[in-house]
Design an enzyme around this catalytic site. Structure first.
Site, short mmCIF file in Angstrom:
data_model
loop_
_atom_site.label_atom_id
_atom_site.label_comp_id
_atom_site.label_asym_id
_atom_site.label_seq_id
_atom_site.Cartn_x
_atom_site.Cartn_y
_atom_site.Cartn_z
N PHE A 1 0.74 -3.22 -1.38
CA PHE A 1 1.36 -3.42 -2.20
C PHE A 1 1.07 -2.62 -3.56
O PHE A 1 2.12 -2.03 -4.92
CB PHE A 1 2.08 -4.12 -2.01
CG PHE A 1 0.65 -5.48 -3.37
CD1 PHE A 1 0.86 -4.95 -4.82
CD2 PHE A 1 -0.24 -5.98 -2.69
CE1 PHE A 1 0.10 -6.53 -5.22
CE2 PHE A 1 -1.11 -7.34 -3.89
CZ PHE A 1 -0.81 -7.10 -4.61
N LYS B 1 3.75 3.95 6.43
CA LYS B 1 4.21 2.66 6.22
C LYS B 1 3.53 2.35 5.45
O LYS B 1 2.03 1.92 5.11
CB LYS B 1 3.04 2.81 7.74
CG LYS B 1 4.16 1.58 8.58
CD LYS B 1 4.13 0.43 7.76
CE LYS B 1 3.04 -0.71 7.24
NZ LYS B 1 3.08 -1.58 6.13
N CYS C 1 -7.25 -1.81 -7.47
CA CYS C 1 -8.84 -2.07 -6.83
C CYS C 1 -9.72 -1.57 -7.97
O CYS C 1 -11.20 -1.73 -7.56
CB CYS C 1 -8.06 -1.06 -5.52
SG CYS C 1 -7.59 0.44 -6.53
N GLU D 1 -13.24 -10.97 -4.40
CA GLU D 1 -12.17 -10.27 -4.81
C GLU D 1 -11.18 -10.96 -4.42
O GLU D 1 -11.08 -11.46 -3.70
CB GLU D 1 -11.87 -9.23 -4.00
CG GLU D 1 -10.54 -8.55 -4.04
CD GLU D 1 -9.77 -7.45 -3.91
OE1 GLU D 1 -9.52 -7.56 -2.39
OE2 GLU D 1 -9.72 -6.09 -4.07
#
Ligand code: NAD
Length: 496
Positions: free
Chosen positions: A149, A173, A281, A382
């Site tokens: 996302f 996708k 990230c 994380e």
């Protein structure tokens, strides 16, 4: 309320499935739309289209593919504001951030425009007497990408421009949380002249991912997302004989040496830790204070972090927006509670962040922990939110050990004015992307993006030449050039 459907064969198609997933506005907490959760009949239609498209597109010359990519680049530039609005509306990130992310994706399209050059291949003359050898890269077939996302334009554009430039068809996708941007990109590519079916978009959740993994006609899977899913995709897709590149999560460390330019380091940390609400990230989630710089570093981060404006994307002064969902906000806030219970010193607390008029939004303010230890859960895992952990160590050696022993290996950075230490760090850290006096060392499109350890499963990083290698099959020919026995004297070759 709007509905997002699949984009197949150059158009939005009516679904067979009647199941929908909700799209929430992260700034208000309200449901703003629905996206189709495709079923196996929708999937069959998709595969037929991608297969037909591949048969024609793989025969197209690289030069013509490049011209269509070039038209696509112009259309993205023309529609940059609209794309950024679509992203901000569903993701919640600031408008400037959204525009910047489209530009980073656009750079991969620019790189892919050079495909005639990139596919040129190698040639060796006289590998044996009168024998030559050469290599070419050929398209692999239908390729698929599954994306997260946090970058609804940029991450898909790490994949599909290069795959398509190489002569493959591509199925995307996108994340079900912000699916609209993918359809807009596909529409623009069609407008640019891309034949129908070369880029198809299928929407849905895990069930659609499993269809992609299992489909015999799909030859490769590119994935970007969280580590548990990255591992699953790598294992399962390899089991079905596919080529896989599967990028996972991160915990990026930024080292501050005592001789660093502190203002520069802190400015870098503020942007890298709290920008995009930490949902990157390549976000810096750990700062390591080396030697006696700890107090000054923590004080400066704390005072600058307090000046950041947390607000919806419609506010031009916003530095960071909300998190993606209620569940994610709760998860991040829970990590803050865990950190307190583990004994880390909570300097700045972003929980219970209220913005007038947006009380149900998923906002978490900048959060800062000092005296974090390597055994703590908030250090090991994380968090993917605006939470920065500061660890204090005595020397560079200890800091390097922390970096190298961490399970993730996406990005890292060091701030210092010492060339010796910098060189040792770039040579010896076990991390995929390394910065020297820059906070977020994201490689440009003509280099390749990818981490080590639990941040990447597979053999190839994304984009740059790594992308070209991933999306092509290598073929090497060896030829002895025969003398025709029927030819007459007019074929006589002079002897040296
Ligand atoms: P996610 O793993 O939850 O989802 C990513 C994609 O996988 C989505 O399309 C989703 O529909 C699908 N998916 C989710 N659960 C699945 C399952 N059980 N089986 C099969 N498919 C599944 O990730 P996210 O929350 O969308 O994105 C955030 C994560 O992505 C963070 O961990 C972040 O570090 C990572 N990320 C990594 C990079 C990188 O380059 N390494 C870049 C961006 C984001």
């Amino acid at each position: 309320m709007y509905k997002i459907h699949n984009y197949i064969d150059g158009q939005i198609v009516e679904p067979n499935s009647d199941k929908y997933l909700t799209i929430t506005n992260p700034a208000t907490g309200e449901i703003q739309g629905n996206v189709i959760n495709s079923n196996k009949y929708d999937f069959e239609k998709l595969i037929t289209s991608s297969k037909n498209a591949f048969n024609l597109w793989s025969q197209e010359t690289p030069l013509r593919r490049s011209r269509i990519l070039s038209n696509f680049k112009n259309l993205i530039e023309k529609n940059l504001e609209e794309l950024a609005q679509i992203i901000s509306r569903e993701h919640g990130k600031t408008f400037e951030d959204a525009k910047g992310s489209v530009t980073r994706g656009l750079e991969v399209v620019e790189f892919a425009c050079g495909i005639p050059h990139l596919l040129k291949g190698d040639f060796s003359q006289n590998v044996g007497r009168n024998i030559d050898s050469w290599s070419v890269r050929q398209p692999i077939g239908i390729t698929a990408g599954i994306t997260p996302f946090n970058f609804p334009a940029m991450v898909p554009m790490w994949m599909f421009p290069i795959s398509i430039a190489c002569g493959n068809s591509f199925i995307l996708k996108p994340s079900e949380k912000d699916p609209s941007c993918a359809n807009k990109l596909a529409e623009l590519f069609t407008e640019a002249g891309l034949p129908n079916g070369v880029l198809n978009i299928i929407h849905g959740d895990k069930s659609v991912v499993d269809n992609l993994i299992e489909a015999e006609d799909i030859k490769s899977i590119s994935f970007v997302g969280s580590t548990p899913v990255a591992k699953y995709i790598y294992r399962e897709a390899a089991n079905y004989g596919k080529r896989v590149q599967s990028l996972g999560g991160a915990k990026n460390h930024l080292l501050v040496m005592p001789d660093a330019n502190l203002d520069q380091a802190v400015d870098g940390i503020i942007g890298a830790a709290y920008g995009s609400a930490g949902e990157r990230c390549m976000a810096v989630s750990v700062a390591i204070a080396i030697g006696n710089i700890g107090d000054a570093l923590v004080d400066s981060i704390n005072s600058k972090a307090q000046t950041l404006k947390v607000a919806p994307w419609t506010d031009n002064e916003a530095n960071l927006g909300p998190l993606i969902s209620k569940e994610h906000k709760e998860k991040v806030e829970n990590y803050i509670t865990i950190g307190e219970n583990e004994g880390a010193k909570l300097i700045l607390d972003g929980r219970n962040y209220n913005i007038q008029g947006y009380e149900n939004g998923f906002f978490v303010g900048p959060t800062l922990f000092d005296n974090v230890k390597k055994e703590m859960q908030i250090y090991k895992e994380e968090i993917f939110g605006p939470v920065l952990c500061v660890l204090r160590v005595e020397n560079y050696e200890e800091a390097l050990k922390l970096v190298n022993e961490h399970a993730f290996g996406n990005g890292t950075s060091i701030y210092t004015s010492d060339g010796d230490v910098s060189r040792h760090f770039t040579t010896n850290c076990k991390i995929g992307m390394v910065g020297i006096n820059v906070p977020i060392p994201v490689p440009m499109a003509f280099h390749s993006f990818g981490g080590w350890k639990q941040s990447l499963y597979g053999d190839h990083s994304m984009h740059g030449m790594e992308g070209v290698r991933f999306f092509t099959n290598l073929k090497t020919m060896t030829s002895r050039w025969p003398k025709s026995i029927t030819k007459g004297p007019e074929f006589k070759i002079p002897t040296n």
